[in-house]
Each structure stands twice: as C-alpha cells, then as structure tokens.
Design a protein around this motif. Structure first.
Motif, PDB file in Angstrom:
ATOM      1  N   GLY A  66       0.792  -1.225   0.000  1.00 40.26           N
ATOM      2  CA  GLY A  66       0.000   0.000   0.000  1.00 40.26           C
ATOM      3  C   GLY A  66       0.824   1.273   0.000  1.00 40.26           C
ATOM      4  N   LEU A  67       2.141   1.145   0.011  1.00 45.70           N
ATOM      5  CA  LEU A  67       3.018   2.313   0.028  1.00 45.70           C
ATOM      6  C   LEU A  67       3.029   2.982  -1.344  1.00 45.70           C
ATOM      7  N   THR A  68       2.954   4.304  -1.364  1.00 47.92           N
ATOM      8  CA  THR A  68       3.054   5.061  -2.604  1.00 47.92           C
ATOM      9  C   THR A  68       4.500   5.513  -2.790  1.00 47.92           C
ATOM     10  N   ILE A  69       4.787   6.046  -3.960  1.00 51.50           N
ATOM     11  CA  ILE A  69       6.126   6.591  -4.178  1.00 51.50           C
ATOM     12  C   ILE A  69       6.380   7.737  -3.205  1.00 51.50           C
ATOM     13  N   ALA A  70       5.380   8.581  -2.994  1.00 52.87           N
ATOM     14  CA  ALA A  70       5.533   9.681  -2.025  1.00 52.87           C
ATOM     15  C   ALA A  70       5.834   9.124  -0.632  1.00 52.87           C
ATOM     16  N   GLY A  71       5.153   8.046  -0.253  1.00 52.49           N
ATOM     17  CA  GLY A  71       5.390   7.417   1.045  1.00 52.49           C
ATOM     18  C   GLY A  71       6.789   6.829   1.144  1.00 52.49           C
ATOM     19  N   LEU A  72       7.291   6.272   0.040  1.00 53.39           N
ATOM     20  CA  LEU A  72       8.642   5.723   0.019  1.00 53.39           C
ATOM     21  C   LEU A  72       9.669   6.832   0.233  1.00 53.39           C
ATOM     22  N   VAL A  73       9.487   7.957  -0.454  1.00 51.33           N
ATOM     23  CA  VAL A  73      10.414   9.080  -0.315  1.00 51.33           C
ATOM     24  C   VAL A  73      10.417   9.567   1.130  1.00 51.33           C
ATOM     25  N   GLU A  74       9.233   9.657   1.726  1.00 51.74           N
ATOM     26  CA  GLU A  74       9.126  10.081   3.127  1.00 51.74           C
ATOM     27  C   GLU A  74       9.756   9.053   4.059  1.00 51.74           C
ATOM     28  N   LYS A  75       9.455   7.768   3.828  1.00 48.51           N
ATOM     29  CA  LYS A  75       9.987   6.690   4.683  1.00 48.51           C
ATOM     30  C   LYS A  75      11.510   6.662   4.672  1.00 48.51           C
ATOM     31  N   LYS A  76      12.100   6.943   3.505  1.00 49.26           N
ATOM     32  CA  LYS A  76      13.551   6.942   3.377  1.00 49.26           C
ATOM     33  C   LYS A  76      14.179   8.251   3.873  1.00 49.26           C
ATOM     34  N   GLY A  77      13.348   9.223   4.259  1.00 51.99           N
ATOM     35  CA  GLY A  77      13.858  10.487   4.778  1.00 51.99           C
ATOM     36  C   GLY A  77      14.503  11.357   3.710  1.00 51.99           C
ATOM     37  N   LEU A  78      14.028  11.213   2.476  1.00 55.89           N
ATOM     38  CA  LEU A  78      14.594  11.985   1.378  1.00 55.89           C
ATOM     39  C   LEU A  78      13.849  13.303   1.196  1.00 55.89           C
ATOM     40  N   ASN A  79      14.556  14.298   0.740  1.00 56.52           N
ATOM     41  CA  ASN A  79      13.945  15.588   0.424  1.00 56.52           C
ATOM     42  C   ASN A  79      13.363  15.482  -0.985  1.00 56.52           C
ATOM     43  N   PRO A  80      12.042  15.596  -1.142  1.00 62.44           N
ATOM     44  CA  PRO A  80      11.428  15.429  -2.458  1.00 62.44           C
ATOM     45  C   PRO A  80      11.915  16.438  -3.489  1.00 62.44           C
ATOM     46  N   ASP A  81      12.459  17.551  -3.030  1.00 65.62           N
ATOM     47  CA  ASP A  81      12.951  18.573  -3.963  1.00 65.62           C
ATOM     48  C   ASP A  81      14.329  18.240  -4.522  1.00 65.62           C
ATOM     49  N   THR A  82      14.976  17.220  -3.989  1.00 64.12           N
ATOM     50  CA  THR A  82      16.335  16.898  -4.437  1.00 64.12           C
ATOM     51  C   THR A  82      16.457  15.505  -5.051  1.00 64.12           C
ATOM     52  N   VAL A  83      15.321  14.849  -5.333  1.00 66.62           N
ATOM     53  CA  VAL A  83      15.367  13.524  -5.949  1.00 66.62           C
ATOM     54  C   VAL A  83      14.450  13.465  -7.164  1.00 66.62           C
ATOM     55  N   ILE A  84      14.794  12.564  -8.067  1.00 65.78           N
ATOM     56  CA  ILE A  84      13.881  12.196  -9.142  1.00 65.78           C
ATOM     57  C   ILE A  84      13.702  10.685  -9.058  1.00 65.78           C
ATOM     58  N   ILE A  85      12.544  10.228  -9.519  1.00 68.52           N
ATOM     59  CA  ILE A  85      12.206   8.808  -9.420  1.00 68.52           C
ATOM     60  C   ILE A  85      11.964   8.247 -10.821  1.00 68.52           C
ATOM     61  N   GLU A  86      12.619   7.129 -11.083  1.00 66.45           N
ATOM     62  CA  GLU A  86      12.316   6.351 -12.284  1.00 66.45           C
ATOM     63  C   GLU A  86      11.517   5.148 -11.802  1.00 66.45           C
ATOM     64  N   TYR A  87      10.308   5.018 -12.311  1.00 69.70           N
ATOM     65  CA  TYR A  87       9.382   3.959 -11.892  1.00 69.70           C
ATOM     66  C   TYR A  87       9.099   3.069 -13.095  1.00 69.70           C
ATOM     67  N   ASN A  88       9.523   1.820 -13.003  1.00 69.00           N
ATOM     68  CA  ASN A  88       9.355   0.870 -14.110  1.00 69.00           C
ATOM     69  C   ASN A  88       9.850   1.470 -15.429  1.00 69.00           C
ATOM     70  N   TYR A  89      11.052   2.026 -15.381  1.00 66.04           N
ATOM     71  CA  TYR A  89      11.770   2.563 -16.533  1.00 66.04           C
ATOM     72  C   TYR A  89      11.177   3.860 -17.100  1.00 66.04           C
ATOM     73  N   GLN A  90      10.323   4.534 -16.329  1.00 67.07           N
ATOM     74  CA  GLN A  90       9.739   5.810 -16.758  1.00 67.07           C
ATOM     75  C   GLN A  90       9.997   6.857 -15.682  1.00 67.07           C
ATOM     76  N   LEU A  91      10.461   8.042 -16.078  1.00 64.86           N
ATOM     77  CA  LEU A  91      10.586   9.125 -15.104  1.00 64.86           C
ATOM     78  C   LEU A  91       9.198   9.574 -14.697  1.00 64.86           C
TER      79      LEU A  91
END
Length: 86
Positions: A35-60
C-alpha cells in the motif's frame, strides 16, 4: 492441537504476504509495506522530495504523480539524488 498450530502458521504466512511486498530499489530487492506510494517511500527513506527524481518501471515520474502511484510486487524504482558541487 497440532492442526491448529499448522492452521495458525499458514494464516500468519498469508497475512505476511499481504503486509509486505518486494520491489527492486536501485537494483536491489527491498521489502516494503504493501500500500506504500512513491511519495510514502520518499518520506519513509527520509529523502527531500525537492532533491530527488524517481524512475518507476523505466519511466521518469514527476513529483506531482507520486502520491497516486501505489507500489506493486516486482516494481522497479531508481531514486536519483541531485548533488551540488563545483
């Protein structure tokens, strides 16, 4: 009594499968809560959303879409961080 213990063990295994899922995070298997979303993953990992980009299943994926993408078994994610220097 023995059959009750086996039934309990099987029930716990089924529940465990629903609670966690395995995704590939930066090329390595990772166990995450179901049930975790990408936003939840970024929060769980303690990452700053303004300083990361996510590639999800080979798509930005843009940051605005992160809350709407729920992770599924065997998804592939690459988390890339911006770093400054000079």
């Amino acid at each position: 009594m023995f059959s009750v213990e086996i039934a309990t063990f099987c029930l716990l295994r089924r529940k465990r499968r629903r609670i966690f899922l395995i995704v590939h995070l930066n090329g390595k298997p990772a166990e995450l809560p179901a049930g975790l979303t990408i936003a939840g993953l970024v929060e769980k990992k303690g990452l700053n959303p303004d300083t990361v980009i996510i590639e999800y299943n080979y798509q930005l994926v843009g940051k605005e879409a992160w809350p709407g993408i729920t992770l599924k078994e065997n998804d592939r994610l690459e988390v890339l961080r911006f770093v400054g220097g000079g």
